[in-house]
Design an enzyme around this catalytic site. Structure first.
Site, PDB file in Angstrom:
ATOM      1  N   GLY A  12       0.778  -1.235   0.000  1.00  0.00           N
ATOM      2  CA  GLY A  12       0.000   0.000   0.000  1.00  0.00           C
ATOM      3  C   GLY A  12       0.809   1.285   0.000  1.00  0.00           C
ATOM      4  O   GLY A  12       0.346   2.307   0.495  1.00  0.00           O
ATOM      5  N   ILE A  94     -10.368  -7.511 -12.616  1.00  0.00           N
ATOM      6  CA  ILE A  94     -11.608  -6.789 -12.294  1.00  0.00           C
ATOM      7  C   ILE A  94     -12.773  -7.407 -13.072  1.00  0.00           C
ATOM      8  O   ILE A  94     -12.692  -7.569 -14.287  1.00  0.00           O
ATOM      9  CB  ILE A  94     -11.464  -5.284 -12.655  1.00  0.00           C
ATOM     10  CG1 ILE A  94     -10.280  -4.679 -11.907  1.00  0.00           C
ATOM     11  CG2 ILE A  94     -12.735  -4.508 -12.339  1.00  0.00           C
ATOM     12  CD1 ILE A  94     -10.390  -4.763 -10.398  1.00  0.00           C
ATOM     13  N   HIS A 110       0.430   0.993 -13.301  1.00  0.00           N
ATOM     14  CA  HIS A 110       1.231  -0.156 -13.727  1.00  0.00           C
ATOM     15  C   HIS A 110       2.705   0.258 -13.736  1.00  0.00           C
ATOM     16  O   HIS A 110       3.050   1.330 -14.250  1.00  0.00           O
ATOM     17  CB  HIS A 110       0.791  -0.633 -15.113  1.00  0.00           C
ATOM     18  CG  HIS A 110       1.526  -1.866 -15.531  1.00  0.00           C
ATOM     19  ND1 HIS A 110       1.204  -3.116 -15.041  1.00  0.00           N
ATOM     20  CD2 HIS A 110       2.590  -2.026 -16.347  1.00  0.00           C
ATOM     21  CE1 HIS A 110       2.053  -3.994 -15.542  1.00  0.00           C
ATOM     22  NE2 HIS A 110       2.894  -3.370 -16.348  1.00  0.00           N
ATOM     23  N   ASP A 151      -4.421  -4.201 -19.012  1.00  0.00           N
ATOM     24  CA  ASP A 151      -3.511  -3.055 -19.194  1.00  0.00           C
ATOM     25  C   ASP A 151      -3.627  -2.418 -20.583  1.00  0.00           C
ATOM     26  O   ASP A 151      -2.637  -1.902 -21.115  1.00  0.00           O
ATOM     27  CB  ASP A 151      -2.042  -3.481 -18.952  1.00  0.00           C
ATOM     28  CG  ASP A 151      -1.809  -4.023 -17.550  1.00  0.00           C
ATOM     29  OD1 ASP A 151      -2.497  -3.587 -16.621  1.00  0.00           O
ATOM     30  OD2 ASP A 151      -0.930  -4.895 -17.392  1.00  0.00           O
TER      31      ASP A 151
HETATM   32  C1  GAR Z   1       3.121  -1.192  -7.443  1.00  0.00           C
HETATM   33  O1  GAR Z   1       4.419  -1.188  -7.952  1.00  0.00           O
HETATM   34  C2  GAR Z   1       2.106  -1.176  -8.574  1.00  0.00           C
HETATM   35  O2  GAR Z   1       2.505  -0.420  -9.665  1.00  0.00           O
HETATM   36  C3  GAR Z   1       2.050  -2.639  -8.911  1.00  0.00           C
HETATM   37  O3  GAR Z   1       2.057  -3.292  -7.657  1.00  0.00           O
HETATM   38  C4  GAR Z   1       2.807  -2.509  -6.734  1.00  0.00           C
HETATM   39  C5  GAR Z   1       1.980  -2.303  -5.477  1.00  0.00           C
HETATM   40  O4  GAR Z   1       2.738  -1.680  -4.479  1.00  0.00           O
HETATM   41  N1  GAR Z   1       0.914  -2.972  -9.705  1.00  0.00           N
HETATM   42  C6  GAR Z   1       0.933  -3.869 -10.679  1.00  0.00           C
HETATM   43  O5  GAR Z   1       1.914  -4.540 -10.953  1.00  0.00           O
HETATM   44  C7  GAR Z   1      -0.374  -4.016 -11.445  1.00  0.00           C
HETATM   45  N2  GAR Z   1      -0.190  -4.783 -12.631  1.00  0.00           N
HETATM   46  P1  GAR Z   1       2.065  -0.954  -3.242  1.00  0.00           P
HETATM   47  O6  GAR Z   1       1.095  -1.949  -2.604  1.00  0.00           O
HETATM   48  O7  GAR Z   1       3.224  -0.656  -2.307  1.00  0.00           O
HETATM   49  O8  GAR Z   1       1.363   0.293  -3.712  1.00  0.00           O
END
Ligand code: GAR
Length: 208
Positions: A12, A94, A110, A151
């Site tokens: 998060g 989703i 992303h 995406d």
């Molecule tokens: C982030 O790097 C986000 O861009 C990625 O997951 C991570 C979550 O980190 N999302 C994807 O790869 C979606 N395809 P966080 O929980 O610390 O925000």
């Protein structure tokens, strides 16, 4: 006020960037009404609680099948009556009904420059592993609207980040988060809250 629901699965840090953006005034006119996690252990839920935002877990493990999970997820979003749904590291596909009901009202972050290193199987560290394996010299992050593909929705904003020869996936992930993700996502939410983001023929324009 733009009512925003944020969906999360893990640490998060992007959620935190949004919370801080609202608290510090970088994101205006926005009310963070609910955080939804598919993972009961997500640290993101603790961040929501600390910020006084309602956190709800909808875990697929609590349901007999995928359809029941998806229905519960849709109910959980709809109950909060959002104007915008933000996928901030939400690693759940989703449901198509949700995408149709909230057309151009769901955004995703992303961790690459789409269309590179995106689509099925590209999430989290895997994206950075693939970028390093390919030897790209520049990567970055993308915020886009969510359509029925993976995406493939209209791109709102992108930010480039340098790749260095001795990067590991973890080091690169951290740089992409710090230099791109935590800047881009609050920026996009603020633009949407200000009514400055328009989608036409699958392309986004940002008005002054
Ligand atoms: C982030 O790097 C986000 O861009 C990625 O997951 C991570 C979550 O980190 N999302 C994807 O790869 C979606 N395809 P966080 O929980 O610390 O925000």
């Amino acid at each position: 006020m733009l009512r925003v629901v944020v969906c999360v699965s893990g640490g998060g840090t992007n959620l935190q960037a949004i919370i801080d953006g609202v608290a510090q005034g970088a994101i205006c006119n926005t009310d963070l009404v609910r955080v939804i996690s598919n993972n009961p252990g997500a640290y993101a839920l603790k961040r929501a609680k600390a910020a006084g935002i309602e956190g709800v877990c909808v875990s697929p493990k609590e349901f007999e099948d995928r359809q029941q999970f998806e229905e519960a997820l849709i109910r959980c979003v709809e109950e909060a009556e959002p104007d915008l749904v933000v996928l901030a590291g939400f690693l759940v596909k989703i449901p198509v009904q949700l995408i149709r009901r909230y057309q151009n009202r769901i955004i995703n972050i992303h961790p690459s420059l789409i269309p590179a290193f995106c689509g099925t199987g590209y999430y989290g560290l895997k994206v950075h592993e693939a970028a390093l394996k390919r030897g790209v010299k520049i990567t970055g992050a993308t915020v886009h609207f969510v359509d029925e593909g993976m995406d493939t929705g209209p791109i709102i904003k992108q930010k480039a980040v340098k790749v260095y020869a001795d990067d590991t996936p973890e080091i690169l992930q951290k740089r992409v988060m710090e230099e791109a993700e935590w800047v881009l996502l609050p920026w996009c939410i603020n633009l949407i809250a200000a009514g400055q983001v328009k989608v036409e023929n699958g392309r986004v324009t940002i008005t002054e």
